[in-house]
Design a protein around this motif. Structure first.
Motif, PDB file in Angstrom:
ATOM      1  N   ALA A   1      29.078  -0.335 -18.488  1.00  0.00           N
ATOM      2  CA  ALA A   1      28.349   0.557 -17.575  1.00  0.00           C
ATOM      3  C   ALA A   1      28.998   0.602 -16.196  1.00  0.00           C
ATOM      4  CB  ALA A   1      26.897   0.093 -17.462  1.00  0.00           C
TER       5      ALA A   1
ATOM      6  N   ILE B   1      31.953   2.929 -16.256  1.00  0.00           N
ATOM      7  CA  ILE B   1      31.609   4.346 -16.376  1.00  0.00           C
ATOM      8  C   ILE B   1      31.129   4.922 -15.049  1.00  0.00           C
ATOM      9  CG2 ILE B   1      29.932   5.944 -17.419  1.00  0.00           C
ATOM     10  CD1 ILE B   1      30.177   4.293 -19.995  1.00  0.00           C
ATOM     11  N   TRP B   2      30.345   4.156 -14.288  1.00  0.00           N
ATOM     12  CA  TRP B   2      29.701   4.705 -13.096  1.00  0.00           C
ATOM     13  C   TRP B   2      30.311   4.212 -11.792  1.00  0.00           C
ATOM     14  CZ3 TRP B   2      26.736   8.600 -14.370  1.00  0.00           C
ATOM     15  CH2 TRP B   2      26.139   8.612 -15.629  1.00  0.00           C
TER      16      TRP B   2
ATOM     17  N   GLN C   1      21.496   2.184 -14.381  1.00  0.00           N
ATOM     18  CA  GLN C   1      22.906   2.345 -14.762  1.00  0.00           C
ATOM     19  C   GLN C   1      23.085   2.034 -16.240  1.00  0.00           C
ATOM     20  OE1 GLN C   1      26.535   1.307 -12.128  1.00  0.00           O
ATOM     21  NE2 GLN C   1      26.180  -0.542 -13.310  1.00  0.00           N
ATOM     22  N   ASN C   2      22.493   0.944 -16.709  1.00  0.00           N
ATOM     23  CA  ASN C   2      22.586   0.585 -18.122  1.00  0.00           C
ATOM     24  C   ASN C   2      21.851   1.588 -19.002  1.00  0.00           C
ATOM     25  OD1 ASN C   2      24.131  -1.708 -17.593  1.00  0.00           O
ATOM     26  ND2 ASN C   2      22.347  -3.040 -17.402  1.00  0.00           N
TER      27      ASN C   2
ATOM     28  N   THR D   1      23.887   4.732 -19.312  1.00  0.00           N
ATOM     29  CA  THR D   1      25.009   4.487 -20.223  1.00  0.00           C
ATOM     30  C   THR D   1      24.537   4.512 -21.667  1.00  0.00           C
ATOM     31  OG1 THR D   1      26.089   3.120 -18.540  1.00  0.00           O
ATOM     32  CG2 THR D   1      26.862   2.883 -20.811  1.00  0.00           C
TER      33      THR D   1
ATOM     34  N   PRO E   1      25.879  -1.623 -23.078  1.00  0.00           N
ATOM     35  CA  PRO E   1      26.377  -1.243 -21.747  1.00  0.00           C
ATOM     36  C   PRO E   1      26.744  -2.441 -20.886  1.00  0.00           C
ATOM     37  CG  PRO E   1      24.385  -0.014 -22.310  1.00  0.00           C
ATOM     38  CD  PRO E   1      24.534  -1.086 -23.354  1.00  0.00           C
TER      39      PRO E   1
ATOM     40  N   VAL F   1      34.597   4.203 -24.332  1.00  0.00           N
ATOM     41  CA  VAL F   1      34.132   4.063 -22.949  1.00  0.00           C
ATOM     42  C   VAL F   1      34.760   5.139 -22.065  1.00  0.00           C
ATOM     43  CG1 VAL F   1      34.083   2.550 -20.923  1.00  0.00           C
ATOM     44  CG2 VAL F   1      33.696   1.594 -23.206  1.00  0.00           C
TER      45      VAL F   1
ATOM     46  N   ALA G   1      33.055   8.404 -22.788  1.00  0.00           N
ATOM     47  CA  ALA G   1      31.737   8.422 -22.157  1.00  0.00           C
ATOM     48  C   ALA G   1      31.855   8.621 -20.650  1.00  0.00           C
ATOM     49  CB  ALA G   1      31.006   7.116 -22.471  1.00  0.00           C
ATOM     50  N   LYS G   2      32.848   7.988 -20.042  1.00  0.00           N
ATOM     51  CA  LYS G   2      33.066   8.141 -18.597  1.00  0.00           C
ATOM     52  C   LYS G   2      33.362   9.594 -18.252  1.00  0.00           C
ATOM     53  CE  LYS G   2      35.810   6.137 -14.821  1.00  0.00           C
ATOM     54  NZ  LYS G   2      36.863   5.120 -14.497  1.00  0.00           N
TER      55      LYS G   2
ATOM     56  N   SER H   1      30.270  11.639 -18.567  1.00  0.00           N
ATOM     57  CA  SER H   1      29.297  11.378 -17.508  1.00  0.00           C
ATOM     58  C   SER H   1      29.495  12.320 -16.324  1.00  0.00           C
ATOM     59  CB  SER H   1      29.397   9.917 -17.044  1.00  0.00           C
ATOM     60  OG  SER H   1      30.560   9.704 -16.254  1.00  0.00           O
TER      61      SER H   1
END
Length: 501
Positions: free
Chosen positions: A97, A100-101, A118-119, A122, A135, A150, A153-154, A157
Protein backbone atom coordinates in the motif's frame (compact mmCIF):
# COMPACT_ATOMS: atom_id res chain seq x y z
CA UNK A 1 -15.07 5.95 -33.10
CA UNK A 2 -12.58 8.48 -31.73
CA UNK A 3 -9.21 6.96 -30.85
CA UNK A 4 -8.22 7.00 -27.21
CA UNK A 5 -4.72 8.09 -28.30
CA UNK A 6 -3.46 9.30 -31.65
CA UNK A 7 0.17 10.30 -32.25
CA UNK A 8 0.81 11.97 -35.61
CA UNK A 9 4.09 12.81 -37.33
CA UNK A 10 6.19 12.47 -34.19
CA UNK A 11 9.79 13.57 -34.69
CA UNK A 12 12.57 13.37 -32.11
CA UNK A 13 16.26 14.11 -32.47
CA UNK A 14 19.12 13.68 -30.04
CA UNK A 15 22.70 14.82 -30.72
CA UNK A 16 23.82 12.78 -33.72
CA UNK A 17 20.70 10.57 -33.72
CA UNK A 18 17.37 10.97 -35.53
CA UNK A 19 15.45 8.75 -33.09
CA UNK A 20 11.90 9.16 -34.46
CA UNK A 21 11.09 9.98 -38.07
CA UNK A 22 7.50 11.20 -38.46
CA UNK A 23 5.98 8.26 -36.55
CA UNK A 24 2.21 7.63 -36.39
CA UNK A 25 0.54 5.50 -33.71
CA UNK A 26 -3.01 5.12 -32.44
CA UNK A 27 -4.68 3.26 -29.57
CA UNK A 28 -8.36 2.40 -29.30
CA UNK A 29 -10.40 1.89 -26.19
CA UNK A 30 -10.62 -1.69 -24.96
CA UNK A 31 -7.74 -3.06 -27.03
CA UNK A 32 -4.26 -4.49 -26.50
CA UNK A 33 -2.03 -2.89 -29.11
CA UNK A 34 1.42 -4.49 -29.41
CA UNK A 35 4.34 -2.20 -30.30
CA UNK A 36 7.21 -4.14 -31.82
CA UNK A 37 10.60 -3.55 -33.39
CA UNK A 38 14.25 -4.41 -32.94
CA UNK A 39 16.20 -2.77 -30.12
CA UNK A 40 16.92 0.76 -31.25
CA UNK A 41 13.79 0.94 -33.41
CA UNK A 42 12.43 3.84 -31.36
CA UNK A 43 9.69 2.12 -29.32
CA UNK A 44 10.89 3.34 -25.93
CA UNK A 45 11.47 6.87 -27.19
CA UNK A 46 7.92 7.00 -28.59
CA UNK A 47 6.46 5.75 -25.30
CA UNK A 48 8.57 8.21 -23.29
CA UNK A 49 7.00 10.97 -25.34
CA UNK A 50 3.51 9.62 -24.65
CA UNK A 51 4.28 9.34 -20.93
CA UNK A 52 5.73 12.88 -20.70
CA UNK A 53 9.39 11.97 -20.17
CA UNK A 54 10.43 13.48 -23.54
CA UNK A 55 8.78 16.15 -25.65
CA UNK A 56 8.53 15.75 -29.44
CA UNK A 57 10.40 18.09 -31.76
CA UNK A 58 7.50 17.93 -34.21
CA UNK A 59 4.08 16.28 -34.43
CA UNK A 60 1.04 16.22 -32.21
CA UNK A 61 -0.67 14.00 -29.64
CA UNK A 62 -4.45 13.71 -29.42
CA UNK A 63 -6.20 12.28 -26.34
CA UNK A 64 -9.91 11.57 -26.97
CA UNK A 65 -9.60 13.66 -30.13
CA UNK A 66 -8.29 16.76 -28.36
CA UNK A 67 -4.72 18.06 -28.75
CA UNK A 68 -2.66 17.38 -25.63
CA UNK A 69 0.61 18.75 -24.29
CA UNK A 70 2.60 16.44 -22.02
CA UNK A 71 5.46 18.49 -20.54
CA UNK A 72 6.20 15.95 -17.77
CA UNK A 73 5.07 12.55 -16.42
CA UNK A 74 2.65 14.21 -13.98
CA UNK A 75 0.80 15.80 -16.89
CA UNK A 76 0.53 12.41 -18.60
CA UNK A 77 -0.77 10.79 -15.41
CA UNK A 78 -3.37 13.56 -15.06
CA UNK A 79 -4.68 12.58 -18.49
CA UNK A 80 -4.86 8.93 -17.49
CA UNK A 81 -1.63 7.63 -19.04
CA UNK A 82 0.32 5.12 -16.93
CA UNK A 83 3.52 3.26 -17.73
CA UNK A 84 5.04 0.12 -16.23
CA UNK A 85 8.72 -0.07 -17.04
CA UNK A 86 10.67 -3.29 -17.56
CA UNK A 87 12.84 -2.34 -14.58
CA UNK A 88 10.33 -2.16 -11.73
CA UNK A 89 10.56 1.01 -9.61
CA UNK A 90 9.29 -0.20 -6.25
CA UNK A 91 10.77 0.31 -2.77
CA UNK A 92 11.32 -3.11 -1.22
CA UNK A 93 11.28 -2.00 2.42
CA UNK A 94 7.86 -0.36 2.13
CA UNK A 95 4.52 -2.17 2.13
CA UNK A 96 2.41 -2.78 -0.94
CA UNK A 97 0.00 0.00 0.00
CA UNK A 98 2.81 2.44 0.81
CA UNK A 99 4.34 1.85 -2.63
CA UNK A 100 1.03 2.43 -4.41
CA UNK A 101 0.11 5.67 -2.64
CA UNK A 102 3.52 7.18 -1.93
CA UNK A 103 3.32 10.96 -2.23
CA UNK A 104 -0.51 10.78 -2.33
CA UNK A 105 -1.24 9.24 1.06
CA UNK A 106 -4.66 9.91 2.63
CA UNK A 107 -4.24 12.10 5.69
CA UNK A 108 -5.79 12.44 9.14
CA UNK A 109 -5.67 15.53 11.31
CA UNK A 110 -2.25 17.10 11.92
CA UNK A 111 -0.98 15.50 8.69
CA UNK A 112 -0.81 11.93 9.94
CA UNK A 113 -1.13 9.20 7.30
CA UNK A 114 -4.46 7.37 7.41
CA UNK A 115 -3.01 3.87 7.09
CA UNK A 116 -6.38 2.15 7.55
CA UNK A 117 -7.87 4.02 4.59
CA UNK A 118 -4.68 3.51 2.56
CA UNK A 119 -4.88 -0.25 3.10
CA UNK A 120 -8.61 -0.28 2.38
CA UNK A 121 -8.15 1.66 -0.88
CA UNK A 122 -5.42 -0.79 -1.89
CA UNK A 123 -7.66 -3.76 -1.10
CA UNK A 124 -10.39 -2.21 -3.27
CA UNK A 125 -7.94 -1.89 -6.17
CA UNK A 126 -6.95 -5.54 -5.84
CA UNK A 127 -10.60 -6.60 -5.64
CA UNK A 128 -11.29 -4.76 -8.91
CA UNK A 129 -8.30 -6.55 -10.47
CA UNK A 130 -9.55 -9.89 -9.08
CA UNK A 131 -6.31 -10.69 -7.28
CA UNK A 132 -5.53 -11.50 -3.67
CA UNK A 133 -2.68 -9.69 -1.95
CA UNK A 134 -2.11 -8.28 1.52
CA UNK A 135 -1.74 -4.46 1.28
CA UNK A 136 0.49 -4.59 4.38
CA UNK A 137 2.99 -7.08 2.92
CA UNK A 138 6.56 -5.78 2.32
CA UNK A 139 7.19 -5.50 -1.42
CA UNK A 140 10.68 -6.97 -1.03
CA UNK A 141 9.16 -10.32 -0.05
CA UNK A 142 6.98 -10.60 -3.17
CA UNK A 143 7.78 -12.51 -6.34
CA UNK A 144 8.51 -10.52 -9.50
CA UNK A 145 5.05 -11.42 -10.78
CA UNK A 146 3.40 -10.06 -7.62
CA UNK A 147 5.49 -6.90 -7.89
CA UNK A 148 4.19 -6.50 -11.45
CA UNK A 149 0.66 -6.60 -10.05
CA UNK A 150 1.59 -3.85 -7.57
CA UNK A 151 2.89 -1.69 -10.43
CA UNK A 152 -0.34 -2.23 -12.38
CA UNK A 153 -2.41 -1.34 -9.31
CA UNK A 154 -0.28 1.78 -8.81
CA UNK A 155 -0.93 2.86 -12.40
CA UNK A 156 -4.67 2.17 -12.05
CA UNK A 157 -4.76 4.19 -8.82
CA UNK A 158 -4.12 7.22 -11.04
CA UNK A 159 -7.31 6.26 -12.92
CA UNK A 160 -5.25 5.31 -15.96
CA UNK A 161 -7.18 4.80 -19.18
CA UNK A 162 -3.97 4.11 -21.09
CA UNK A 163 -1.53 1.53 -19.72
CA UNK A 164 1.92 1.11 -21.30
CA UNK A 165 3.61 -2.21 -20.46
CA UNK A 166 7.28 -2.63 -21.41
CA UNK A 167 8.43 -6.28 -21.55
CA UNK A 168 6.16 -7.21 -18.62
CA UNK A 169 6.87 -10.96 -18.77
CA UNK A 170 10.68 -10.84 -19.06
CA UNK A 171 11.21 -12.40 -15.61
CA UNK A 172 7.97 -14.41 -15.25
CA UNK A 173 7.33 -18.13 -15.55
CA UNK A 174 4.44 -19.64 -17.53
CA UNK A 175 1.99 -19.69 -14.61
CA UNK A 176 2.78 -16.07 -13.72
CA UNK A 177 2.39 -15.01 -17.37
CA UNK A 178 -1.05 -16.66 -17.47
CA UNK A 179 -2.04 -14.73 -14.33
CA UNK A 180 -0.82 -11.45 -15.84
CA UNK A 181 -2.71 -12.11 -19.10
CA UNK A 182 -5.92 -12.70 -17.14
CA UNK A 183 -5.56 -9.25 -15.59
CA UNK A 184 -4.71 -7.63 -18.93
CA UNK A 185 -7.82 -9.12 -20.55
CA UNK A 186 -9.98 -7.95 -17.64
CA UNK A 187 -8.62 -4.41 -17.97
CA UNK A 188 -9.22 -4.46 -21.72
CA UNK A 189 -12.81 -5.63 -21.20
CA UNK A 190 -13.32 -2.68 -18.83
CA UNK A 191 -12.27 -0.24 -21.56
CA UNK A 192 -8.60 0.34 -20.75
CA UNK A 193 -6.33 0.74 -23.77
CA UNK A 194 -3.08 -1.20 -23.33
CA UNK A 195 0.16 -0.69 -25.26
CA UNK A 196 2.15 -3.90 -24.97
CA UNK A 197 5.87 -3.95 -25.82
CA UNK A 198 7.43 -7.42 -26.16
CA UNK A 199 9.91 -9.42 -28.22
CA UNK A 200 8.07 -12.70 -27.57
CA UNK A 201 6.12 -13.65 -30.67
CA UNK A 202 3.94 -16.27 -28.99
CA UNK A 203 2.74 -13.65 -26.48
CA UNK A 204 1.80 -11.24 -29.23
CA UNK A 205 -0.54 -13.82 -30.77
CA UNK A 206 -2.06 -14.64 -27.39
CA UNK A 207 -2.72 -11.19 -25.99
CA UNK A 208 -2.79 -8.48 -28.69
CA UNK A 209 -5.53 -7.25 -31.00
CA UNK A 210 -3.32 -5.19 -33.31
CA UNK A 211 0.43 -4.93 -33.88
CA UNK A 212 2.36 -1.82 -34.91
CA UNK A 213 5.93 -2.32 -36.12
CA UNK A 214 8.74 0.25 -36.07
CA UNK A 215 12.18 0.01 -37.68
CA UNK A 216 15.11 2.44 -37.47
CA UNK A 217 12.96 5.15 -35.88
CA UNK A 218 10.25 4.97 -38.53
CA UNK A 219 6.71 3.60 -38.70
CA UNK A 220 6.51 0.43 -40.81
CA UNK A 221 2.86 -0.58 -40.49
CA UNK A 222 -0.05 -1.77 -38.36
CA UNK A 223 -1.68 -5.19 -38.81
CA UNK A 224 -4.38 -7.29 -37.17
CA UNK A 225 -2.67 -9.80 -34.85
CA UNK A 226 -5.05 -12.70 -35.50
CA UNK A 227 -4.78 -12.40 -39.28
CA UNK A 228 -1.02 -11.86 -39.69
CA UNK A 229 1.54 -14.70 -39.73
CA UNK A 230 4.43 -14.33 -37.30
CA UNK A 231 6.85 -14.59 -40.24
CA UNK A 232 5.29 -11.46 -41.74
CA UNK A 233 5.67 -9.50 -38.47
CA UNK A 234 9.32 -10.56 -38.20
CA UNK A 235 9.95 -9.50 -41.79
CA UNK A 236 8.40 -6.10 -41.04
CA UNK A 237 10.68 -5.73 -38.00
CA UNK A 238 13.99 -6.64 -39.59
CA UNK A 239 13.36 -5.81 -43.24
CA UNK A 240 14.24 -9.34 -44.32
CA UNK A 241 13.24 -12.94 -43.75
CA UNK A 242 15.08 -14.81 -40.99
CA UNK A 243 16.03 -18.44 -41.45
CA UNK A 244 14.96 -20.54 -38.47
CA UNK A 245 16.42 -23.86 -39.50
CA UNK A 246 17.25 -26.33 -36.77
CA UNK A 247 20.88 -26.79 -35.79
CA UNK A 248 22.97 -29.05 -37.99
CA UNK A 249 24.06 -31.90 -35.73
CA UNK A 250 27.82 -32.52 -36.15
CA UNK A 251 29.39 -35.96 -35.80
CA UNK A 252 31.05 -35.72 -32.40
CA UNK A 253 31.77 -39.42 -31.94
CA UNK A 254 35.53 -38.92 -31.95
CA UNK A 255 35.55 -35.45 -30.40
CA UNK A 256 37.51 -34.83 -27.22
CA UNK A 257 35.57 -34.26 -24.01
CA UNK A 258 36.12 -30.65 -22.98
CA UNK A 259 34.13 -30.71 -19.73
CA UNK A 260 32.95 -33.56 -17.54
CA UNK A 261 30.80 -33.12 -14.44
CA UNK A 262 30.50 -36.01 -12.00
CA UNK A 263 27.91 -36.18 -9.19
CA UNK A 264 27.87 -32.42 -8.63
CA UNK A 265 25.78 -31.69 -5.54
CA UNK A 266 24.81 -28.60 -3.53
CA UNK A 267 22.11 -28.88 -0.89
CA UNK A 268 18.76 -29.67 -2.53
CA UNK A 269 19.41 -27.34 -5.49
CA UNK A 270 21.75 -29.77 -7.29
CA UNK A 271 21.57 -33.50 -6.72
CA UNK A 272 24.31 -35.66 -8.25
CA UNK A 273 24.48 -34.01 -11.67
CA UNK A 274 26.67 -35.85 -14.19
CA UNK A 275 27.24 -35.11 -17.89
CA UNK A 276 29.90 -34.64 -20.57
CA UNK A 277 30.40 -31.78 -23.01
CA UNK A 278 32.40 -32.33 -26.20
CA UNK A 279 34.55 -29.83 -28.08
CA UNK A 280 32.49 -28.37 -30.92
CA UNK A 281 29.20 -29.19 -29.19
CA UNK A 282 26.29 -27.03 -28.09
CA UNK A 283 24.62 -28.77 -25.14
CA UNK A 284 21.26 -27.19 -24.35
CA UNK A 285 19.81 -27.25 -20.84
CA UNK A 286 16.02 -27.16 -20.54
CA UNK A 287 13.66 -27.30 -17.57
CA UNK A 288 10.97 -25.42 -15.74
CA UNK A 289 11.60 -22.48 -13.41
CA UNK A 290 13.46 -23.70 -10.33
CA UNK A 291 14.81 -26.80 -12.04
CA UNK A 292 18.39 -25.86 -11.09
CA UNK A 293 19.86 -24.91 -14.47
CA UNK A 294 21.27 -21.53 -13.41
CA UNK A 295 22.42 -23.02 -10.10
CA UNK A 296 24.35 -25.65 -12.08
CA UNK A 297 25.99 -22.99 -14.26
CA UNK A 298 27.01 -20.94 -11.22
CA UNK A 299 28.42 -24.03 -9.51
CA UNK A 300 30.55 -24.91 -12.54
CA UNK A 301 31.73 -21.30 -12.73
CA UNK A 302 32.54 -21.18 -9.01
CA UNK A 303 30.09 -18.39 -8.20
CA UNK A 304 28.24 -20.75 -5.83
CA UNK A 305 30.58 -23.75 -5.44
CA UNK A 306 29.19 -27.27 -5.09
CA UNK A 307 29.28 -29.18 -1.81
CA UNK A 308 30.61 -32.31 -3.49
CA UNK A 309 31.32 -33.84 -6.88
CA UNK A 310 34.05 -33.49 -9.47
CA UNK A 311 34.69 -31.24 -12.46
CA UNK A 312 37.16 -32.40 -15.12
CA UNK A 313 38.49 -30.31 -18.00
CA UNK A 314 40.26 -32.07 -20.86
CA UNK A 315 40.13 -35.25 -18.73
CA UNK A 316 41.94 -33.63 -15.80
CA UNK A 317 40.29 -32.87 -12.44
CA UNK A 318 40.14 -29.17 -11.53
CA UNK A 319 39.23 -27.38 -8.33
CA UNK A 320 36.85 -24.46 -8.89
CA UNK A 321 35.95 -22.53 -5.76
CA UNK A 322 35.63 -19.08 -7.33
CA UNK A 323 35.01 -17.45 -10.74
CA UNK A 324 38.73 -16.65 -10.89
CA UNK A 325 39.46 -20.40 -10.72
CA UNK A 326 36.95 -21.03 -13.52
CA UNK A 327 38.39 -18.33 -15.78
CA UNK A 328 41.88 -19.66 -15.15
CA UNK A 329 40.61 -23.10 -16.19
CA UNK A 330 39.25 -21.71 -19.46
CA UNK A 331 35.55 -21.29 -18.60
CA UNK A 332 33.56 -18.18 -19.53
CA UNK A 333 30.08 -17.48 -18.18
CA UNK A 334 27.46 -15.19 -19.67
CA UNK A 335 24.95 -14.68 -16.86
CA UNK A 336 21.19 -14.43 -17.35
CA UNK A 337 21.50 -11.03 -15.64
CA UNK A 338 24.11 -9.39 -17.86
CA UNK A 339 23.62 -5.93 -16.33
CA UNK A 340 24.54 -7.06 -12.82
CA UNK A 341 27.02 -9.87 -13.47
CA UNK A 342 28.33 -9.44 -17.02
CA UNK A 343 28.94 -5.76 -17.60
CA UNK A 344 30.23 -2.60 -15.95
CA UNK A 345 27.50 -0.34 -17.33
CA UNK A 346 29.26 2.92 -16.49
CA UNK A 347 32.40 1.89 -18.38
CA UNK A 348 32.99 1.93 -22.12
CA UNK A 349 32.94 -0.91 -24.64
CA UNK A 350 36.74 -1.21 -24.70
CA UNK A 351 37.02 -1.61 -20.92
CA UNK A 352 34.23 -4.18 -20.81
CA UNK A 353 35.76 -6.31 -23.57
CA UNK A 354 39.17 -6.19 -21.86
CA UNK A 355 37.87 -6.73 -18.32
CA UNK A 356 38.72 -10.43 -17.98
CA UNK A 357 42.10 -10.11 -19.73
CA UNK A 358 43.66 -6.87 -18.44
CA UNK A 359 46.84 -8.42 -16.95
CA UNK A 360 47.83 -9.59 -20.42
CA UNK A 361 47.95 -5.99 -21.61
CA UNK A 362 49.88 -4.42 -18.73
CA UNK A 363 53.61 -3.84 -18.41
CA UNK A 364 55.67 -4.63 -15.31
CA UNK A 365 54.57 -1.37 -13.73
CA UNK A 366 50.90 -2.27 -14.22
CA UNK A 367 50.35 0.31 -16.96
CA UNK A 368 47.76 -0.73 -19.57
CA UNK A 369 48.60 -0.49 -23.27
CA UNK A 370 45.46 1.46 -24.22
CA UNK A 371 46.43 1.76 -27.87
CA UNK A 372 46.71 -2.02 -28.25
CA UNK A 373 43.49 -2.59 -26.33
CA UNK A 374 41.70 -0.11 -28.58
CA UNK A 375 42.81 -1.97 -31.71
CA UNK A 376 41.70 -5.31 -30.24
CA UNK A 377 38.34 -3.93 -29.09
CA UNK A 378 37.66 -2.49 -32.54
CA UNK A 379 38.52 -5.85 -34.11
CA UNK A 380 35.87 -7.55 -31.95
CA UNK A 381 33.38 -4.77 -32.68
CA UNK A 382 33.84 -5.51 -36.39
CA UNK A 383 33.93 -9.31 -36.03
CA UNK A 384 30.75 -9.49 -33.90
CA UNK A 385 29.00 -6.61 -35.69
CA UNK A 386 28.54 -4.69 -32.43
CA UNK A 387 26.55 -1.58 -33.26
CA UNK A 388 28.26 1.25 -31.41
CA UNK A 389 29.66 4.67 -32.39
CA UNK A 390 33.05 3.43 -31.17
CA UNK A 391 34.95 1.50 -28.53
CA UNK A 392 34.71 4.47 -26.13
CA UNK A 393 30.90 4.41 -26.04
CA UNK A 394 29.44 3.62 -22.61
CA UNK A 395 27.97 0.11 -22.58
CA UNK A 396 24.78 1.28 -20.85
CA UNK A 397 23.86 3.19 -24.01
CA UNK A 398 23.91 0.09 -26.23
CA UNK A 399 20.88 -2.06 -27.03
CA UNK A 400 20.42 -5.37 -25.20
CA UNK A 401 21.65 -7.43 -28.13
CA UNK A 402 24.81 -5.37 -28.49
CA UNK A 403 25.45 -5.52 -24.75
CA UNK A 404 25.21 -9.30 -25.05
CA UNK A 405 27.81 -9.27 -27.83
CA UNK A 406 30.18 -7.22 -25.65
CA UNK A 407 30.02 -9.93 -22.97
CA UNK A 408 30.72 -12.58 -25.61
CA UNK A 409 33.67 -10.54 -26.87
CA UNK A 410 35.03 -10.38 -23.31
CA UNK A 411 35.20 -14.18 -23.09
CA UNK A 412 36.49 -14.60 -26.65
CA UNK A 413 39.35 -12.23 -25.89
CA UNK A 414 40.10 -14.32 -22.82
CA UNK A 415 40.16 -17.30 -25.25
CA UNK A 416 37.90 -19.49 -23.10
CA UNK A 417 37.42 -22.97 -24.56
CA UNK A 418 34.25 -23.64 -22.54
CA UNK A 419 31.44 -21.08 -22.72
CA UNK A 420 28.25 -21.12 -20.64
CA UNK A 421 25.42 -18.96 -21.98
CA UNK A 422 22.52 -18.53 -19.52
CA UNK A 423 19.43 -17.12 -21.32
CA UNK A 424 21.60 -15.64 -24.11
CA UNK A 425 18.73 -13.90 -25.92
CA UNK A 426 16.59 -12.70 -22.99
CA UNK A 427 15.25 -9.21 -23.68
CA UNK A 428 16.70 -8.87 -27.18
CA UNK A 429 14.86 -8.62 -30.46
CA UNK A 430 14.48 -11.20 -33.21
CA UNK A 431 17.14 -9.69 -35.44
CA UNK A 432 19.73 -9.72 -32.65
CA UNK A 433 18.61 -13.24 -31.72
CA UNK A 434 19.38 -14.47 -35.23
CA UNK A 435 22.87 -12.90 -34.99
CA UNK A 436 23.50 -14.55 -31.59
CA UNK A 437 22.35 -17.91 -32.99
CA UNK A 438 24.72 -17.55 -35.93
CA UNK A 439 27.58 -16.57 -33.64
CA UNK A 440 27.06 -19.58 -31.33
CA UNK A 441 27.06 -21.89 -34.34
CA UNK A 442 30.32 -20.37 -35.58
CA UNK A 443 31.94 -20.71 -32.14
CA UNK A 444 30.97 -24.38 -31.96
CA UNK A 445 32.26 -24.98 -35.48
CA UNK A 446 35.58 -23.45 -34.36
CA UNK A 447 35.84 -26.05 -31.59
CA UNK A 448 34.42 -24.20 -28.58
CA UNK A 449 32.41 -26.29 -26.12
CA UNK A 450 29.17 -24.49 -25.35
CA UNK A 451 26.38 -24.86 -22.78
CA UNK A 452 23.18 -22.94 -23.55
CA UNK A 453 20.49 -22.52 -20.89
CA UNK A 454 17.16 -21.22 -22.17
CA UNK A 455 13.57 -21.07 -20.96
CA UNK A 456 12.35 -20.93 -24.57
CA UNK A 457 11.96 -24.48 -25.91
CA UNK A 458 12.07 -23.41 -29.59
CA UNK A 459 15.43 -21.76 -28.87
CA UNK A 460 16.81 -24.89 -27.18
CA UNK A 461 15.68 -27.00 -30.15
CA UNK A 462 17.02 -24.45 -32.64
CA UNK A 463 20.52 -24.33 -31.13
CA UNK A 464 21.34 -27.62 -29.42
CA UNK A 465 23.20 -30.67 -30.64
CA UNK A 466 21.98 -32.48 -27.52
CA UNK A 467 19.48 -31.40 -24.86
CA UNK A 468 19.93 -32.04 -21.13
CA UNK A 469 16.71 -31.73 -19.14
CA UNK A 470 16.50 -30.92 -15.42
CA UNK A 471 13.73 -31.15 -12.85
CA UNK A 472 13.95 -30.15 -9.20
CA UNK A 473 17.74 -30.20 -9.07
CA UNK A 474 18.27 -33.47 -10.94
CA UNK A 475 19.27 -34.28 -14.48
CA UNK A 476 16.33 -36.37 -15.70
CA UNK A 477 17.67 -37.18 -19.16
CA UNK A 478 19.74 -36.14 -22.17
CA UNK A 479 17.97 -36.11 -25.54
CA UNK A 480 19.50 -36.10 -29.01
CA UNK A 481 19.17 -33.05 -31.24
CA UNK A 482 15.89 -33.08 -33.11
CA UNK A 483 13.86 -34.12 -30.05
CA UNK A 484 10.34 -32.72 -29.73
CA UNK A 485 8.98 -30.22 -27.21
CA UNK A 486 6.83 -33.05 -25.85
CA UNK A 487 9.95 -35.16 -25.20
CA UNK A 488 11.51 -32.27 -23.27
CA UNK A 489 8.41 -31.53 -21.22
CA UNK A 490 8.01 -35.17 -20.24
CA UNK A 491 11.49 -35.09 -18.67
CA UNK A 492 11.05 -31.57 -17.28
CA UNK A 493 7.99 -32.66 -15.27
CA UNK A 494 9.20 -36.09 -14.16
CA UNK A 495 8.48 -35.48 -10.47
CA UNK A 496 7.04 -38.94 -9.87
CA UNK A 497 10.33 -40.50 -10.91
CA UNK A 498 12.25 -38.24 -8.55
CA UNK A 499 9.94 -39.06 -5.64
CA UNK A 500 10.47 -42.75 -6.18
CA UNK A 501 14.26 -42.54 -6.18
Amino acid sequence: MTDLVRMQGIQKRFPGVHALKSVDFDLRRAEVHALMGENGAGKSTLMKILSGVYQPDEGQILIDGAAATLPNPAAAQALGIGIIHQELALMPDLSVAQNIWIGREPRLSFGRIDEARQNADTAALFHAMNIRMDPRAPVGGLTIARQQMVEIAKALSHRSRVLIMDEPTAALNDAEIAELFTIIRKLRDEGVGIIYISHKMDEIRQISDRVTVMRDGAYVGTVEAAETPISRIIQMMVGRELAEAAATIPDLAGAQTALEVRDLTRGTELRKISFQLKKGEILGFAGLMGAGRTELARAIFGAEPADSGEIRINDRPVTIRSPADAVQAGIGYLSEDRKHYGLALGMDVRANIAMASLPRYADRMGRIDESRLGRIARDYIDTLSIRTPGDRQEVRLLSGGNQQKVVIAKWLLRDCDILIFDEPTRGIDVGAKAEIYRLLGELAAAGKAIIVISSELPEVLRLSHRIAVMCEGRLTGILPGGASQEDIMELATRRETLAAE
